[in-house]
Design a protein around this motif. Structure first.
Motif, short mmCIF file in Angstrom:
data_model
loop_
_atom_site.label_atom_id
_atom_site.label_comp_id
_atom_site.label_asym_id
_atom_site.label_seq_id
_atom_site.Cartn_x
_atom_site.Cartn_y
_atom_site.Cartn_z
N GLU A 15 0.83 -1.21 0.00
CA GLU A 15 0.00 0.00 0.00
C GLU A 15 0.86 1.26 0.00
OE1 GLU A 15 -3.25 2.16 2.93
OE2 GLU A 15 -3.03 -0.02 3.02
N LYS A 18 2.62 1.85 -3.40
CA LYS A 18 1.70 2.25 -4.47
C LYS A 18 1.05 3.61 -4.20
CE LYS A 18 0.51 -2.49 -5.64
NZ LYS A 18 -0.54 -3.51 -5.61
N ARG A 23 4.87 7.96 -4.82
CA ARG A 23 5.05 8.35 -6.24
C ARG A 23 5.71 9.72 -6.31
NH1 ARG A 23 -0.17 9.66 -8.08
NH2 ARG A 23 0.38 11.61 -7.10
N THR A 53 4.22 2.99 -13.07
CA THR A 53 3.79 2.14 -11.96
C THR A 53 3.83 0.69 -12.40
OG1 THR A 53 2.31 3.88 -11.21
CG2 THR A 53 1.92 1.67 -10.34
N ASP A 55 4.35 -2.92 -9.71
CA ASP A 55 3.82 -3.31 -8.40
C ASP A 55 4.13 -2.24 -7.36
OD1 ASP A 55 6.57 -3.86 -8.52
OD2 ASP A 55 6.41 -5.44 -7.02
N ARG A 56 4.76 -1.15 -7.80
CA ARG A 56 5.10 -0.01 -6.96
C ARG A 56 5.24 1.22 -7.84
NH1 ARG A 56 10.29 -2.84 -5.13
NH2 ARG A 56 8.99 -4.51 -5.82
N GLN A 57 5.29 2.40 -7.23
CA GLN A 57 5.55 3.63 -7.96
C GLN A 57 7.03 3.67 -8.29
OE1 GLN A 57 3.15 5.54 -8.93
NE2 GLN A 57 1.51 4.82 -7.62
#
Length: 96
Positions: A15, A18, A23, A53, A55-57
Motif C-alpha cells: 500500500e 503504491k 510516487r 507504476t 507493483d510499486r511507484q
C-alpha cells in the motif's frame, strides 16, 4: 532476553509503495537525478524523467540523445548523478 514477535505486513508495504506520496518521492528524486545529469551534459542533450507504476511507484531518467558520447558515457553520467543524489548504484555484472 524476551523473544520479539515480528510479522512483516506485506499488504501494508504494498500500500505504501503504491501510494501517491511515494510516487511523489520517486518522481522528485528522479527529477533531481535528471537535473544533476543535465549539468554535466551539453545543453542541447535532452534528459527525460518518466514516472511509471508496476507493483510499486517508480520513475526512470533517460538521456535521449545518442550523440551524448555513446551509451557508456550516458550510463556513467546517470550513475554519477544518482550517486550525487544519495542513491545506491549497483554496477551491472559481467553477464548483463
Amino acid at each position: 532476553m524476551a523473544l520479539v514477535d515480528f510479522r512483516l505486513d506485506t499488504s501494508g508495504i504494498a500500500e505504501v509503495l503504491k501510494s501517491a506520496p511515494f510516487r511523489d518521492l520517486m518522481t522528485a528524486t528522479a527529477v533531481e537525478v535528471a537535473s544533476r545529469a543535465r549539468s554535466s551534459l551539453p545543453a542541447a542533450v535532452p534528459v527525460q524523467v518518466r514516472p511509471y507504476t508496476t507493483d510499486r511507484q517508480s520513475a526512470s531518467v533517460v538521456v535521449l540523445s545518442r550523440r551524448a558520447a555513446g551509451r557508456q558515457e550516458r550510463v556513467r553520467t546517470l550513475q554519477h548523478a544518482a550517486r550525487a543524489t544519495g542513491l545506491l548504484v549497483h554496477e551491472p555484472s559481467a553477464s548483463q
